[in-house]
Design a protein around this motif. Structure first.
Motif, short mmCIF file in Angstrom:
data_model
loop_
_atom_site.label_atom_id
_atom_site.label_comp_id
_atom_site.label_asym_id
_atom_site.label_seq_id
_atom_site.Cartn_x
_atom_site.Cartn_y
_atom_site.Cartn_z
N LYS A 1 33.87 59.33 51.15
CA LYS A 1 32.87 58.44 50.57
C LYS A 1 31.63 58.41 51.45
O LYS A 1 31.68 58.67 52.65
CB LYS A 1 33.42 57.01 50.45
CG LYS A 1 34.53 56.86 49.41
CD LYS A 1 34.99 55.41 49.31
CE LYS A 1 36.05 55.24 48.24
NZ LYS A 1 36.49 53.82 48.12
N ASN A 2 30.50 58.10 50.82
CA ASN A 2 29.27 57.88 51.57
C ASN A 2 29.34 56.49 52.21
O ASN A 2 30.14 55.64 51.79
CB ASN A 2 28.06 57.96 50.64
CG ASN A 2 27.88 59.35 50.06
OD1 ASN A 2 27.74 60.32 50.78
ND2 ASN A 2 27.91 59.45 48.73
N VAL A 3 28.49 56.26 53.21
CA VAL A 3 28.47 54.94 53.82
C VAL A 3 27.76 53.96 52.90
O VAL A 3 26.97 54.35 52.03
CB VAL A 3 27.77 54.98 55.20
CG1 VAL A 3 28.56 55.82 56.17
CG2 VAL A 3 26.33 55.50 55.06
N ASN B 1 42.71 64.28 53.21
CA ASN B 1 42.37 64.34 54.64
C ASN B 1 40.86 64.49 54.85
O ASN B 1 40.40 65.27 55.69
CB ASN B 1 43.11 65.50 55.32
CG ASN B 1 44.61 65.31 55.29
OD1 ASN B 1 45.11 64.20 55.39
ND2 ASN B 1 45.35 66.41 55.14
N GLY B 2 40.10 63.75 54.08
CA GLY B 2 38.65 63.76 54.25
C GLY B 2 37.92 64.88 53.55
O GLY B 2 36.70 64.99 53.65
N SER B 3 38.64 65.73 52.81
CA SER B 3 38.02 66.85 52.10
C SER B 3 38.29 66.74 50.60
O SER B 3 39.38 66.33 50.19
CB SER B 3 38.54 68.19 52.62
OG SER B 3 38.25 68.36 53.99
N CYS B 4 37.30 67.12 49.82
CA CYS B 4 37.45 67.09 48.36
C CYS B 4 38.17 68.37 47.92
O CYS B 4 37.67 69.48 48.13
CB CYS B 4 36.08 67.01 47.68
SG CYS B 4 35.18 65.48 48.03
N THR B 5 39.33 68.22 47.34
CA THR B 5 40.09 69.36 46.86
C THR B 5 40.24 69.30 45.35
O THR B 5 40.34 68.22 44.77
CB THR B 5 41.49 69.40 47.51
OG1 THR B 5 42.18 68.16 47.24
CG2 THR B 5 41.39 69.58 49.02
N SER B 6 40.22 70.47 44.73
CA SER B 6 40.24 70.53 43.28
C SER B 6 41.62 70.18 42.71
O SER B 6 42.65 70.62 43.22
CB SER B 6 39.84 71.93 42.81
OG SER B 6 39.97 72.05 41.40
N THR B 7 41.60 69.38 41.66
CA THR B 7 42.83 69.09 40.92
C THR B 7 42.85 69.88 39.62
O THR B 7 43.82 69.82 38.87
CB THR B 7 42.93 67.59 40.60
OG1 THR B 7 41.75 67.18 39.87
CG2 THR B 7 43.01 66.77 41.88
N TYR C 1 28.07 49.69 62.12
CA TYR C 1 29.18 49.27 61.25
C TYR C 1 28.64 48.93 59.87
O TYR C 1 27.49 48.49 59.73
CB TYR C 1 29.90 48.06 61.85
CG TYR C 1 30.67 48.36 63.12
CD1 TYR C 1 32.01 48.74 63.07
CD2 TYR C 1 30.05 48.30 64.36
CE1 TYR C 1 32.71 49.03 64.23
CE2 TYR C 1 30.74 48.59 65.52
CZ TYR C 1 32.07 48.95 65.46
OH TYR C 1 32.76 49.24 66.60
N TYR C 2 29.49 49.13 58.86
CA TYR C 2 29.08 48.90 57.47
C TYR C 2 29.95 47.83 56.83
O TYR C 2 31.13 47.68 57.19
CB TYR C 2 29.17 50.21 56.68
CG TYR C 2 28.29 51.30 57.25
CD1 TYR C 2 26.99 51.46 56.82
CD2 TYR C 2 28.77 52.14 58.26
CE1 TYR C 2 26.17 52.45 57.37
CE2 TYR C 2 27.96 53.12 58.82
CZ TYR C 2 26.66 53.27 58.37
OH TYR C 2 25.86 54.23 58.91
N LYS C 3 29.36 47.14 55.88
CA LYS C 3 30.11 46.11 55.16
C LYS C 3 31.21 46.77 54.33
O LYS C 3 32.33 46.26 54.21
CB LYS C 3 29.19 45.30 54.26
CG LYS C 3 29.88 44.17 53.53
CD LYS C 3 28.90 43.35 52.71
CE LYS C 3 29.62 42.19 52.01
NZ LYS C 3 28.69 41.37 51.21
N LYS D 1 31.35 54.99 59.87
CA LYS D 1 31.11 56.22 59.11
C LYS D 1 32.36 57.09 59.08
O LYS D 1 32.66 57.73 58.06
CB LYS D 1 29.94 57.00 59.72
CG LYS D 1 29.57 58.26 58.95
CD LYS D 1 28.40 58.96 59.59
CE LYS D 1 27.98 60.18 58.76
NZ LYS D 1 29.05 61.20 58.63
N ALA D 2 33.09 57.11 60.18
CA ALA D 2 34.32 57.91 60.24
C ALA D 2 35.33 57.42 59.20
O ALA D 2 36.04 58.22 58.57
CB ALA D 2 34.92 57.85 61.63
N THR D 3 35.39 56.11 59.02
CA THR D 3 36.30 55.56 58.00
C THR D 3 35.90 56.04 56.62
O THR D 3 36.76 56.46 55.82
CB THR D 3 36.26 54.01 58.05
OG1 THR D 3 36.62 53.57 59.34
CG2 THR D 3 37.22 53.42 57.02
#
Length: 247
Positions: A76-78, A107-113, A90-92, A68-70
């Motif tokens: 992204k969702n798992v 860095n794991g956060s959604c930032t506006s473009t 663990y996920y496929k 999940k950390a990855t």
């Protein structure tokens, strides 16, 4: 003599057969025997290979490596296929993207473009077209700036509507209480206008197309003159018009 020879041949044949069977050696390759997982992949419930105890056989091995950390680090969702190994899920693969249109993962956060702030509505309120440079964020189109004015000639923008300039003199609405309107507040004559017209005296005056007195004042001053009040003209018995001359 012949009988002895036969026994000797049989003995040689048997001896040869015994030698052939003795040459057959067992397979010592763990992987070919199905022992191809590690202890952790079997979650400790597998069977170790007798020739290499680091190799295991297990019925339901967990070989996925994505956590999940990855997925969080990629915004992204798992994924929907998972297994548990040593207490960790663990996920496929990771699933859908958490960031919407106009965003990127940092860095794991959604930032506006998309950092533009003008919308079609905000430009319309200024009586302007939209600009040529735009981007989309959360389904809404934003523009770097508004475009050209939609008003022509000497028109001005009033609450998103192009209006022609007020005349410099004549009758107008909203100068004094007696003339139907006073400083943006209700007139004392509004009850009569409400009962007869269903609206305030100022609104009724404006419905006939007369300009607002403050607009006429500004138009007169812009032309270099000074507005001078002349009289209030009664109209319909329920509201009056203020008359001005520009001198």
């Amino acid at each position: 003599m012949r009988k002895g020879l036969l026994f000797s041949a049989a003995g040689v044949l048997l001896a040869g057969s015994g030698t052939a069977f003795g040459a057959c050696t067992p397979v010592l390759d763990c992987a070919s025997l199905g022992y191809k997982y590690s202890s952790s992949e079997c979650s400790g419930s597998g069977v170790a290979c007798p020739f290499n105890t680091s190799k295991y056989f297990c019925a339901e091995p967990c070989t996925y490596t994505v956590t999940k950390a990855t997925c969080d680090s990629q915004c992204k969702n798992v994924g929907d296929q998972a297994c548990t190994k040593n207490g960790t899920v663990y996920y496929k693969a990771c699933g859908s993207n958490k960031c919407g249109t106009g965003y990127t993962c940092t860095n794991g956060s959604c930032t506006s473009t998309c950092n533009y702030s003008y919308t079609a509505a905000s430009c319309s309120s200024q009586c302007k077209s939209v600009g040529s440079t735009s981007c989309v964020k959360d389904g809404t189109t934003y523009y770097s700036s508004c475009g050209s004015s939609l008003c022509s000639g000497s028109q001005t923008c009033s609450n998103g509507t192009c209006v022609s300039p007020a005349p410099v003199s004549g009758y107008c609405c909203g100068y004094t209480d007696y003339c139907g309107y006073s400083g943006g507040t209700s007139s004392s004559y509004d009850s009569d206008c409400q009962s007869y017209y269903g609206r305030s005296c100022y609104q009724q005056c404006k419905s006939y197309g007369y300009p607002d007195c403050s607009d006429m004042h500004a138009s007169c001053r812009a032309s270099g003159g000074s507005p001078r009040f002349q009289n209030c003209g009664n109209y319909g018995g329920y509201y009056s018009l203020a008359g001005f001359a520009c001198q």
